[in-house]
Design a protein around this motif. Sequence first.
Motif, PDB file in Angstrom:
ATOM      1  N   GLY A  22       0.785  -1.224   0.000  1.00 18.03           N
ATOM      2  CA  GLY A  22       0.000   0.000   0.000  1.00 18.03           C
ATOM      3  C   GLY A  22       0.815   1.271   0.000  1.00 18.03           C
ATOM      4  O   GLY A  22       0.254   2.371  -0.027  1.00 18.03           O
ATOM      5  N   ASP A  23       2.133   1.141   0.001  1.00 18.33           N
ATOM      6  CA  ASP A  23       2.999   2.317   0.051  1.00 18.33           C
ATOM      7  C   ASP A  23       3.391   2.800  -1.344  1.00 18.33           C
ATOM      8  O   ASP A  23       3.364   2.048  -2.310  1.00 18.33           O
ATOM      9  CB  ASP A  23       4.266   2.002   0.853  1.00 18.33           C
ATOM     10  N   HIS A  24       3.824   4.041  -1.405  1.00 17.93           N
ATOM     11  CA  HIS A  24       4.326   4.631  -2.656  1.00 17.93           C
ATOM     12  C   HIS A  24       5.829   4.884  -2.569  1.00 17.93           C
ATOM     13  O   HIS A  24       6.344   5.740  -3.263  1.00 17.93           O
ATOM     14  CB  HIS A  24       3.620   5.958  -2.933  1.00 17.93           C
ATOM     15  N   ASP A  25       6.526   4.139  -1.721  1.00 15.59           N
ATOM     16  CA  ASP A  25       7.929   4.416  -1.443  1.00 15.59           C
ATOM     17  C   ASP A  25       8.772   3.159  -1.593  1.00 15.59           C
ATOM     18  O   ASP A  25       8.575   2.181  -0.867  1.00 15.59           O
ATOM     19  CB  ASP A  25       8.044   4.968  -0.015  1.00 15.59           C
ATOM     20  N   LEU A  26       9.714   3.170  -2.535  1.00 15.62           N
ATOM     21  CA  LEU A  26      10.631   2.041  -2.706  1.00 15.62           C
ATOM     22  C   LEU A  26      11.838   2.142  -1.783  1.00 15.62           C
ATOM     23  O   LEU A  26      12.714   1.268  -1.801  1.00 15.62           O
ATOM     24  CB  LEU A  26      11.116   1.955  -4.159  1.00 15.62           C
ATOM     25  N   GLN A  27      11.885   3.189  -0.974  1.00 15.23           N
ATOM     26  CA  GLN A  27      12.916   3.364   0.057  1.00 15.23           C
ATOM     27  C   GLN A  27      14.340   3.334  -0.515  1.00 15.23           C
ATOM     28  O   GLN A  27      15.282   2.906   0.145  1.00 15.23           O
ATOM     29  CB  GLN A  27      12.759   2.309   1.154  1.00 15.23           C
ATOM     30  N   GLY A  28      14.472   3.761  -1.738  1.00 14.48           N
ATOM     31  CA  GLY A  28      15.799   3.888  -2.323  1.00 14.48           C
ATOM     32  C   GLY A  28      16.524   2.577  -2.557  1.00 14.48           C
ATOM     33  O   GLY A  28      17.758   2.550  -2.607  1.00 14.48           O
ATOM     34  N   VAL A  29      15.794   1.482  -2.738  1.00 15.33           N
ATOM     35  CA  VAL A  29      16.440   0.178  -2.915  1.00 15.33           C
ATOM     36  C   VAL A  29      17.129   0.095  -4.270  1.00 15.33           C
ATOM     37  O   VAL A  29      16.817   0.832  -5.208  1.00 15.33           O
ATOM     38  CB  VAL A  29      15.430  -0.984  -2.768  1.00 15.33           C
ATOM     39  N   ASP A  30      18.084  -0.837  -4.356  1.00 12.40           N
ATOM     40  CA  ASP A  30      18.846  -1.024  -5.581  1.00 12.40           C
ATOM     41  C   ASP A  30      18.192  -2.004  -6.545  1.00 12.40           C
ATOM     42  O   ASP A  30      18.536  -2.055  -7.726  1.00 12.40           O
ATOM     43  CB  ASP A  30      20.250  -1.528  -5.245  1.00 12.40           C
ATOM     44  N   ALA A  31      17.273  -2.821  -6.043  1.00 13.54           N
ATOM     45  CA  ALA A  31      16.565  -3.822  -6.852  1.00 13.54           C
ATOM     46  C   ALA A  31      15.325  -4.243  -6.079  1.00 13.54           C
ATOM     47  O   ALA A  31      15.202  -3.971  -4.875  1.00 13.54           O
ATOM     48  CB  ALA A  31      17.449  -5.026  -7.150  1.00 13.54           C
ATOM     49  N   VAL A  32      14.405  -4.896  -6.762  1.00  9.47           N
ATOM     50  CA  VAL A  32      13.147  -5.315  -6.130  1.00  9.47           C
ATOM     51  C   VAL A  32      12.844  -6.767  -6.475  1.00  9.47           C
ATOM     52  O   VAL A  32      13.020  -7.187  -7.632  1.00  9.47           O
ATOM     53  CB  VAL A  32      11.966  -4.423  -6.587  1.00  9.47           C
ATOM     54  N   VAL A  33      12.387  -7.513  -5.468  1.00  6.91           N
ATOM     55  CA  VAL A  33      11.870  -8.861  -5.682  1.00  6.91           C
ATOM     56  C   VAL A  33      10.376  -8.854  -5.419  1.00  6.91           C
ATOM     57  O   VAL A  33       9.930  -8.391  -4.362  1.00  6.91           O
ATOM     58  CB  VAL A  33      12.556  -9.891  -4.757  1.00  6.91           C
ATOM     59  N   VAL A  34       9.603  -9.336  -6.385  1.00  8.74           N
ATOM     60  CA  VAL A  34       8.160  -9.518  -6.212  1.00  8.74           C
ATOM     61  C   VAL A  34       7.961 -11.015  -5.977  1.00  8.74           C
ATOM     62  O   VAL A  34       8.064 -11.809  -6.912  1.00  8.74           O
ATOM     63  CB  VAL A  34       7.378  -9.053  -7.457  1.00  8.74           C
TER      64      VAL A  34
END
Length: 228
Positions: A36-48
């Motif tokens: 529910g957030d709009h923030d990727l928190q400055g991560v370098d990559a994402v796993v779904v």
Amino acid sequence: MSARIGVITFPGTLDDVDAARAVRYAGAEAVPLWHGDHDLQGVDAVVVPGGFSYGDYLRAGAIASLAPIMREVVDGAAKGLPVLGICNGFQILCEAGLLPGALTRNAKLHFVCRDQTLRVENSATAWTSGYAPGEEIVVPVKNAEGRFVATAQTLAELEGEGRVAFRYVGTNPNGSTNDIAGVTSANGRVVGLMPHPEHAIDLLTGPSVQGLGLFTSVLAAVAGAPAA
């Protein structure tokens, strides 16, 4: 300073803890991301990660693809952010338009849970550079809607452009077209696969440690260095 890899949790997600564990095994920091957030928190990559987001209502991954966090993932991917979708995560990436094709009910309409051999078809992506082309790995597969389908034109593009990332070897567990187990975006930064590499990182709990290569590969991609 270690890389920071975000792991998204949706209602119904089951494998976020396992994905975060794989991230830590690879030597990165796992950053929890809420749907529910709009923030990727400055991560370098994402796993779904995998699971049954929103109970697989409508179509598997359809509702999750519209979650606020996925708007950020789509925007990030457009800027080159590496994104990995595993099982339900693969379905979500297809529904969000980040990867082509669709995942439909297994050919025999049964849930399949087994160890599966995969062949690495493309080792030039952000998530597969640590593998050799043609290398075979064994990871678990568990799905009821894992049959990859696409139009003839899309399939021709995927095959012609080398965008099939993984292919099933031996028995095709779900009837996927051309034995496709995973695909990549044109720039190699977004990858989705139905089998579960996060369940093959420790011999105590999995059939191999060969799934860890996806998570170590992205660390090299983030650092801009070749994978070990």
